[in-house]
Design a protein around this motif. Structure first.
Motif, PDB file in Angstrom:
ATOM      1  N   GLN A 502     -11.724  -4.900  30.945  1.00 35.62           N
ATOM      2  CA  GLN A 502     -12.042  -5.545  32.214  1.00 35.62           C
ATOM      3  C   GLN A 502     -10.970  -5.225  33.253  1.00 35.62           C
ATOM      4  OE1 GLN A 502     -12.362  -9.669  31.114  1.00 35.62           O
ATOM      5  NE2 GLN A 502     -14.534  -9.487  30.642  1.00 35.62           N
ATOM      6  N   LYS A 503     -11.409  -4.889  34.427  1.00 31.15           N
ATOM      7  CA  LYS A 503     -10.469  -4.532  35.491  1.00 31.15           C
ATOM      8  C   LYS A 503     -10.097  -5.772  36.310  1.00 31.15           C
ATOM      9  CE  LYS A 503     -12.215   0.190  36.043  1.00 31.15           C
ATOM     10  NZ  LYS A 503     -12.746   1.181  37.015  1.00 31.15           N
ATOM     11  N   THR A 504      -9.547  -6.773  35.632  1.00 27.32           N
ATOM     12  CA  THR A 504      -9.158  -8.009  36.314  1.00 27.32           C
ATOM     13  C   THR A 504      -7.721  -8.379  35.960  1.00 27.32           C
ATOM     14  OG1 THR A 504      -9.911  -9.449  34.514  1.00 27.32           O
ATOM     15  CG2 THR A 504     -11.520  -8.867  36.229  1.00 27.32           C
ATOM     16  N   GLU A 542      -7.464  -3.567  39.457  1.00 23.89           N
ATOM     17  CA  GLU A 542      -8.731  -2.828  39.523  1.00 23.89           C
ATOM     18  C   GLU A 542      -8.552  -1.383  39.972  1.00 23.89           C
ATOM     19  OE1 GLU A 542      -8.298  -5.558  43.145  1.00 23.89           O
ATOM     20  OE2 GLU A 542      -8.080  -5.683  40.956  1.00 23.89           O
ATOM     21  N   GLU A 543      -7.436  -1.077  40.632  1.00 24.68           N
ATOM     22  CA  GLU A 543      -7.191   0.285  41.103  1.00 24.68           C
ATOM     23  C   GLU A 543      -6.166   1.028  40.248  1.00 24.68           C
ATOM     24  OE1 GLU A 543      -6.003   0.010  45.156  1.00 24.68           O
ATOM     25  OE2 GLU A 543      -7.745  -1.194  45.765  1.00 24.68           O
TER      26      GLU A 543
END
Length: 837
Positions: A502-504, A542-543
C-alpha cells in the motif's frame, strides 16, 4: 446484684456485637474495592520483578479471599437469611455447605496473610542488610514458592479441624400453606454441621496451634519491624543516596510501621482469646462467655481493618520499567534531534549559529563566530568529543530519535591488561560497524539512521540507566561486522523480506512499528510517527515507495542482527549481577584516584566484606576520592577489576564522566577553565575599568571552596554544582551592573603555530591589556610552556583564553592549585619583549 450487673453488661456486649457486624461489612466492602485494583497493578508484568512484590501479590490474594468471605457472609445474613421467613429453608444444604467452605477458606487465607506479612518484613530486612548484593531470595520465584508453602501449611492446619465436619439432617422443612411456588406436599431436608470424632480434643489442639501462630506473628513482626526500620534509617544516612531513594526509604519505614501496628492489633487479641478458651474455666451466662462467644466477630472486624490498611498504606516496589514518565524529553523535547548537544556546547551568545528546519537542527554555513572554534568542521569534531561519554543522550535530554554519536567509543584497559567498554558505548560500537562511510554518504539511509537511533535508545533501557563496564571482545565485534556485511550483501532488491503493497504513510508506519521494540516511555510510538512524518513531508510515500521499501528492509536486516548479538551476549546489555566488581581508576597528571562510593557500591554488589571501607567513607560525600595506593590493600585478593580511565576534555568544555548514584561530574580544576571561557566569550574584560575588573575577579570567590576541597579528597564536582556555581557568578555580575561591552571586539583566529607577538597583538586588539596588564608578560610563559609540552597545540583564541585564565587565577588567589611555584612562574624573566601599545 452481681447477676443483674452481668445481665446488663451482657446485653450491652450483645448490642455492640450487632453493630460490629455492620462495621465489619462496611470495612470488608471498602477493603475489597480497594484491593482489587491494587492486585491488578501487582499482577502487571512490569511489577513481578522481586520477591517482595511477589509476596505482596500473595498478601493481596489472601486478603481478597478473606474479605470476599466476610462480604458474602454479611450479604447472606442481611438480605437472604437474616430474618425469619417461613417460605425459605434457612438450613438448606447448599447454604450451610457454602458457609462451611467459607469459614474454612477464611481461616486458611487469614492465617497465611499474617505469616506472609511477617516474611515480607524478614526478606526486606535480609535484602537491606545485604544491600548491593544480588540475593536469590530477591527473585520473584522465591516469593511465589513462599506463598505456596505458607498457604499449603495453613490449609493443612485448617483441614485438620474442618475435615471432621459433614452436613447432617436434623429436621425436615416444609413451606407453609400461604407460600407460593412450591408443589403440593413439598419438603426438603434442614441440615446442620455435624462433627465426627472427638470435637473437643481436636478443637483444643487446633486452637493451641492457632494461638501459638497468632502470638508468634504478634511478637515476630514487631521485632523484625524495629530491626528493619533501624537498618533503613541507617542506610538513609549515606550521602551517596539520591533524593528519590532517600524519600523512598523513609516512606518504606512508615509503611512497615503501619503494617506492624495493624498486624499486632489483629493477631495478638485473637491468640489471647484462644488460650483463654483453652485454659480458663468459663461459667455459663457469664461476661467472659459472652466475650469469647463474640470474640471471633471482633477479631474478624480487626482483620478486615488490617487487610484494608495494606492497600491504603502500601505501595509496591516499582521497578524502573514501570516509571513511564521519568524522561518526558524523549517524546516532548525542548529542542529537536541533536540540537541539545549544540546548545550545551555553544556559548548562549552563539546559539543563533543553529537554526531548526523541519524538526532538525542545522548550522549556518557562514558565521564569523566559527573563529572561536577554528572552523565549522572543527566545531563538529569538538561537539562529537564533547558528547562522547556514556549516557550523554539522557544527560543532555535529547529526544528518542536523536542519533547516537558516530565517533569511535573509548576502550579502557584494566590494571590486569584486559579491555573494557561502557555498555552504552557497545551500542555505539555496533552502530559504527553498520554505519560505515558508504552508508552515511547514501542519502537513502537518512530515515534508516533515525529509526536505528530510536531502536538503540530503546535497547539502552535494558541497562536501567546504569553506566557499567562490560568486557570488550574484539573477535565478537569482528564477527558481528562480518554477519552484518553478509546480510547487507544479500539484502538486494530481489531478496528483500518485506514488500510494501500500500502506498500510504500508515502502512509504512505500521510495518516499521512491527520491527521496533516497545519503548516504555513512548508506548504509542509517537516519536517514530513524528520522525517518519518528517520524511513523508519531504518525500511522500506514494511518490517514493522504493525509498521506504528499502528503509523497511534494511531496518529489518540491521535490527535482526542487533537482536541476535544482544541475545547472544545478554550480560553485556543488562545490569551486572555477578563478580567481578568494576571500578575506575581515574588517572590524572599527578596521581590516580578511585571514587570511594563507586568502590563501595561495586563491592557490595558482589557480596564482599565492606565494613572497613564503610568506616573510611563515614561522613564523606558521594564524590570523595581515595588514592589508588590506599585502595589496593582493600581489593587485594578480591575479584575487583580496576579499570584505568583518563580524564579527557573537549577544546572548550570539560567532558562529563559518570558518578555514583546516576549523576555526572567533571574534575574540580576544570571548572575555572570552563568559567573563564564563558567570561572570555562574553567579552567582559574587554577595556574594563579597574573597578569592573575587581568585581569580575570577586565573582570567582565561589570556586575557592571547591578548589580548596581538592586536598580533602573531593577532586570532582557534580554537574548540578557546576550549574549552581555558574549561576552564582551570573548573579554576582548582574548584581554589580556589569554587562558585556556595547561594541564587543571579535578575535582574529590563527591556527598553531603562532608567534608571541601575534598573541600579544591579539590581546591588545581585544583590550585585555588595560584591565590585565600582566597578560602581556604571561603570554611569554604560555608560549614557552606550550613548547615544552605543558599545553597541547593551541590556536590563537585558545591561547588568549589560557592567558586570561592565569591572570584571573592569580588575582583570585587560586593559582596555587594549578602551578606549584606561583611566584617564580608569574614573576619570571620576560621571554620576549611585549609589543608597544
Amino acid at each position: 446484684m452481681n447477676k443483674s450487673l452481668n445481665e446488663k453488661l451482657i446485653d450491652l456486649i450483645n448490642d455492640i456485637a450487632e453493630n460490629v457486624f455492620l462495621v465489619q461489612f462496611v470495612i470488608s466492602t471498602i477493603g475489597l474495592v480497594i484491593n482489587v485494583p491494587h492486585l491488578l497493578i501487582l499482577l502487571h508484568n512490569s511489577m513481578r520483578t522481586s520477591s517482595t512484590n511477589s509476596i505482596m501479590i500473595g498478601v493481596a490474594i489472601c486478603d481478597s479471599i478473606t474479605l470476599s468471605q466476610n462480604v458474602y457472609d454479611r450479604v447472606q445474613g442481611y438480605w437472604f437469611y437474616g430474618s425469619p421467613n417461613s417460605c425459605m429453608n434457612q438450613n438448606n444444604y447448599w447454604h450451610m455447605y457454602s458457609l462451611l467452605i467459607g469459614d474454612f477458606l477464611q481461616t486458611v487465607f487469614e492465617r497465611a496473610s499474617f505469616w506472609l506479612g511477617a516474611f515480607l518484613a524478614l526478606i526486606r530486612l535480609v535484602i537491606m542488610k545485604k544491600a548491593g548484593t544480588t540475593l536469590k531470595i530477591s527473585e520473584p520465584l522465591y516469593g511465589y514458592l513462599l506463598i505456596l508453602f505458607l498457604v499449603c501449611l495453613s490449609f493443612a492446619h485448617s483441614l485438620y479441624f474442618n475435615r471432621g465436619y459433614s452436613m447432617a439432617q436434623w429436621d425436615t422443612w416444609k413451606p407453609e400453606e400461604t407460600c407460593t411456588g412450591y408443589p403440593a406436599n413439598y419438603s426438603e431436608p434442614a441440615v446442620t454441621r455435624d462433627f465426627a470424632g472427638n470435637e473437643i480434643l481436636i478443637l483444643k489442639r487446633y486452637l493451641m496451634i492457632n494461638g501459638v501462630s497468632r502470638i508468634l506473628v504478634s511478637v515476630f513482626y514487631p521485632v523484625l519491624t524495629i530491626m528493619l526500620i533501624f537498618v533503613i534509617r541507617k542506610s538513609t544516612k549515606s550521602k551517596a543516596l539520591d533524593s528519590r531513594n532517600y524519600e523512598e526509604r523513609h516512606r518504606t519505614c512508615r509503611l512497615i510501621l503501619v503494617m506492624s501496628i495493624f498486624y499486632v492489633i489483629a493477631s495478638a487479641p485473637a491468640g489471647f482469646l484462644e488460650y483463654v478458651a483453652l485454659f480458663v474455666t468459663v461459667e455459663p451466662n457469664s461476661v467472659l462467655e459472652t466475650f469469647l462467644g463474640y470474640g471471633s466477630i471482633f477479631i474478624s472486624a480487626l482483620f478486615c481493618l488490617n487487610a484494608s490498611s495494606h492497600e491504603m498504606a502500601s505501595k509496591p516496589e516499582t521497578p524502573p520499567e514501570a516509571e513511564s514518565n521519568e524522561k518526558p524529553w524523549l517524546v516532548n523535547p525542548k529542542h529537536p534531534g541533536p540540537a541539545p548537544f549544540f546548545y550545551a556546547y555553544l556559548d548562549e551568545d552563539h546559539h543563533t549559529m543553529v537554526y531548526e528546519l523541519d524538526g532538525e537542527p542545522y548550522l549556518h554555513n557562514e558565521d564569523d563566530r566559527y573563529e572561536y572554534y577554528l572552523s565549522r568542521t572543527d566545531l563538529m569534531k569538538q561537539l562529537a568529543a564533547f558528547r562522547n561519554f556514556p549516557g550523554n543522550m539522557d544527560f543532555f535530554e535529547a529526544e528518542l530519535s536523536a542519533p547516537y554519536p558516530l565517533a569511535a567509543p573509548r576502550i579502557y584497559i584494566s590494571m590486569t591488561k584486559k579491555p573494557y567498554i561502557y555498555k552504552q558505548d557497545l551500542l555505539c560500537q555496533m552502530q559504527l560497524v553498520i554505519m560505515n562511510k558508504d552508508m552515511r554518504r547514501n542519502h537513502d539511509n537518512v530515515a534508516l539512521m533515525s529509526c536505528i537511533g530510536i531502536y538503540m535508545r530503546t535497547k539502552e533501557e535494558m541497562m536501567e540507566g546504569k553506566c557499567e563496564f562490560a568486557p570488550f571482545e574484539n573477535l565478537k565485534i569482528d564477527q558481528f561486522e562480518k554477519d552484518v556485511t553478509k546480510r547487507f550483501k544479500y539484502a538486494s532488491q530481489h531478496n528483500r523480506k518485506f514488500k510494501l503493497k500500500q502506498k500510504t504513510f500508515e502502512s509504512v508506519f505500521e510495518k516499521i512499528k512491527e520491527l521496533m521494540p516497545l519503548n516504555k516511555h513512548d508506548p504509542e510510538y509517537k516519536s517514530l510517527r513524528k520522525t517518519l512524518m518528517r520524511f513523508h513531508k519531504i518525500a511522500p510515500v506514494e511518490e517514493n515507495l522504493q525509498f521506504y521499501d528499502y528503509t523497511v528492509n534494511m531496518l529489518y536486516e540491521i535490527t535482526d542482527e542487533f537482536e541476535k548479538f544482544i541475545e547472544a551476549n545478554k550480560p553485556w546489555f543488562v545490569p551486572n549481577v555477578e563478580s567481578p566488581a568494576y571500578v575506575r581508576v581515574l588517572k590524572e597528571a599527578k596521581g590516580s584516584f578511585v571514587l570511594g562510593f563507586e568502590l563501595l557500591n561495586e563491592m557490595q554488589r558482589c557480596g564482599m566484606d565492606t565494613i572497613d571501607l564503610e568506616e573510611r567513607l563515614k561522613d564523606k560525600d558521594p564524590l570523595f576520592c581515595m588514592e589508588v595506593r590506599d585502595v589496593l590493600p582493600i581489593t587485594l585478593r578480591k575479584p575487583v577489576e580496576l579499570i584505568v580511565t583518563d580524564i579527557t576534555k573537549a577544546l572548550k568544555t570539560p567532558i562529563y564522566i559518570p558518578a555514583p548514584g546516576g549523576s555526572y561530574c567533571i574534575h574540580a580544576l576544570d571548572i575555572v577553565q570552563y568559567l573563564v571561557v564563558w567570561v572570555h566569550t562574553k567579552g567582559y574584560f574587554q577595556n574594563a575599568s579597574d573597578e569592573t575588573r575587581d568585581k569580575l575577579i570577586e565573582a570567582f570567590e565561589c570556586v575557592k571552596k571547591i578548589l580548596d576541597n581538592v586536598k580533602n579528597g573531593y577532586r570532582y564536582v557534580s554537574a548540578s554544582d557546576v550549574k549552581e556555581t555558574k549561576q552564582k557568578i551570573v548573579e554576582h555580575i548582574e548584581k554589580n551592573g556589569i554587562v558585556p561591552p556595547a561594541e564587543k571586539k571579535e578575535l582574529h583566529q590563527i591556527r598553531a603555530p603562532w608567534t608571541l607577538k601575534q598573541l600579544q597583538d591579539e590581546m591588545v586588539n581585544l583590550g585585555l591589556d588595560k584591565p590585565l596588564p600582566e597578560c602581556l608578560h604571561i603570554a611569554g610563559n604560555i608560549l614557552e610552556t606550550e613548547k615544552n609540552g605543558g599545553f597541547p597545540k593551541l590556536d590563537l583564541n585558545s591561547a588568549v583564553e589560557v592567558v586570561q585564565f592565569f591572570c584571573i587565577a592569580k588575582r583570585a588567589g587560586i593559582a596555587q592549585h594549578y602551578i606549584e611555584t606561583v611566584d617564580a612562574w608569574y614573576d619570571g624573566p620576560l621571554l620576549t619583549r611585549p609589543v608597544e601599545k
